[in-house]
Scaffold this motif. Sequence first.
Motif, PDB file in Angstrom:
ATOM      1  N   SER A 164      37.052  22.456  30.683  1.00 15.95           N
ATOM      2  CA  SER A 164      35.144  21.948  30.972  1.00 15.95           C
ATOM      3  C   SER A 164      35.234  21.660  32.473  1.00 15.95           C
ATOM      4  O   SER A 164      36.924  21.394  32.981  1.00 15.95           O
ATOM      5  N   LYS A 170      26.361  19.309  37.402  1.00 14.88           N
ATOM      6  CA  LYS A 170      26.526  20.563  35.643  1.00 14.88           C
ATOM      7  C   LYS A 170      27.518  20.724  34.920  1.00 14.88           C
ATOM      8  O   LYS A 170      28.975  20.713  35.570  1.00 14.88           O
ATOM      9  N   TYR A 172      30.394  22.162  32.569  1.00 21.77           N
ATOM     10  CA  TYR A 172      30.820  23.334  31.785  1.00 21.77           C
ATOM     11  C   TYR A 172      32.343  23.760  31.457  1.00 21.77           C
ATOM     12  O   TYR A 172      33.312  23.057  30.828  1.00 21.77           O
ATOM     13  N   LEU A 174      34.033  26.851  28.794  1.00 23.71           N
ATOM     14  CA  LEU A 174      34.421  28.060  29.176  1.00 23.71           C
ATOM     15  C   LEU A 174      35.819  28.538  28.483  1.00 23.71           C
ATOM     16  O   LEU A 174      36.213  27.414  27.917  1.00 23.71           O
ATOM     17  N   ILE A 190      30.201  32.046  28.942  1.00 21.52           N
ATOM     18  CA  ILE A 190      30.442  30.456  29.398  1.00 21.52           C
ATOM     19  C   ILE A 190      29.044  29.731  29.108  1.00 21.52           C
ATOM     20  O   ILE A 190      28.107  29.646  29.131  1.00 21.52           O
ATOM     21  N   ILE A 192      26.926  25.628  30.237  1.00 17.94           N
ATOM     22  CA  ILE A 192      26.593  25.295  31.049  1.00 17.94           C
ATOM     23  C   ILE A 192      25.572  24.074  30.588  1.00 17.94           C
ATOM     24  O   ILE A 192      23.951  25.229  30.170  1.00 17.94           O
ATOM     25  N   TYR A 193      25.245  23.165  31.073  1.00 17.71           N
ATOM     26  CA  TYR A 193      25.034  22.193  30.700  1.00 17.71           C
ATOM     27  C   TYR A 193      24.462  21.303  31.857  1.00 17.71           C
ATOM     28  O   TYR A 193      25.015  20.999  32.197  1.00 17.71           O
ATOM     29  N   THR A 194      22.665  21.354  32.085  1.00 22.48           N
ATOM     30  CA  THR A 194      22.120  21.188  32.898  1.00 22.48           C
ATOM     31  C   THR A 194      22.038  19.732  33.339  1.00 22.48           C
ATOM     32  O   THR A 194      21.375  19.128  31.718  1.00 22.48           O
ATOM     33  N   TRP A 200      20.941  23.019  27.826  1.00 20.93           N
ATOM     34  CA  TRP A 200      22.610  24.172  27.494  1.00 20.93           C
ATOM     35  C   TRP A 200      21.826  26.182  28.082  1.00 20.93           C
ATOM     36  O   TRP A 200      20.973  26.069  27.865  1.00 20.93           O
ATOM     37  N   THR A 201      22.838  26.675  28.649  1.00 26.92           N
ATOM     38  CA  THR A 201      22.031  27.839  29.444  1.00 26.92           C
ATOM     39  C   THR A 201      24.176  28.461  28.971  1.00 26.92           C
ATOM     40  O   THR A 201      24.657  27.803  29.529  1.00 26.92           O
ATOM     41  N   GLN A 202      23.969  29.973  28.120  1.00 28.26           N
ATOM     42  CA  GLN A 202      25.249  30.582  27.760  1.00 28.26           C
ATOM     43  C   GLN A 202      25.272  32.067  28.936  1.00 28.26           C
ATOM     44  O   GLN A 202      24.202  32.181  29.072  1.00 28.26           O
TER      45      GLN A 202
END
Length: 215
Positions: A164, A170, A172, A174, A190, A192-194, A200-202
Amino acid sequence: APGLPGPCGGGQSKGLRRGMYKPYIACVDTQLCEFQSLEADEAHMACYNVSAELWERLPGLQSLTHASCTSAGDTIYVSGGVYRSSYSSAVHEFSSFRSQWCPLPPMAVARAAHGFLCHNQKLYVLGGWRKYHSFLNSTESLDLATGKWTAIARLPFPLSHSASSVFRDKLYLLGGARDITSGWLFHRGILIYTISSDEWTQVPLSTGFLMIKND
């Protein structure tokens, strides 16, 4: 890592000047050691005295394995882990000024092998597991100023043992593990949290891997 405690009783370290503290490098290893009887011993924690060029014992917590560790400036935090086959929700802050661990408000969910980050005076705990085959997608955030935990957007899927990091507001995660059946099911990507949008984005990767963290 020079510093004064927060909840340990009083103030921040920015008022200290050089000569009022000693610089140290801290080593916190809460992973399972085959040769170590963790039912009786403390988790292995040590610090390196830069001036004396010597390793010294860092006062430890109870015998935790698979806890998570993070730091912000001169403060070290440890959360969760396993103690005597029981999963912990405890969170501690280390006061280098008093050389002791001070409890913070506990997490809502006991967990181990989770992502753990500090950013803008908030702690974030992300995923992890509660039993060997019970992976978590729950997440929480602790506001260090108010001492209150808040649930944030869950992970897209249960995940433990990921690396992490924080970069530009942001969070992350991993790699890591998603499940254990006949073997480890690795996460190929990965997360990714905004923080601003609580989303969350993958981001996929071609390979998956398990991160073994020694902070």
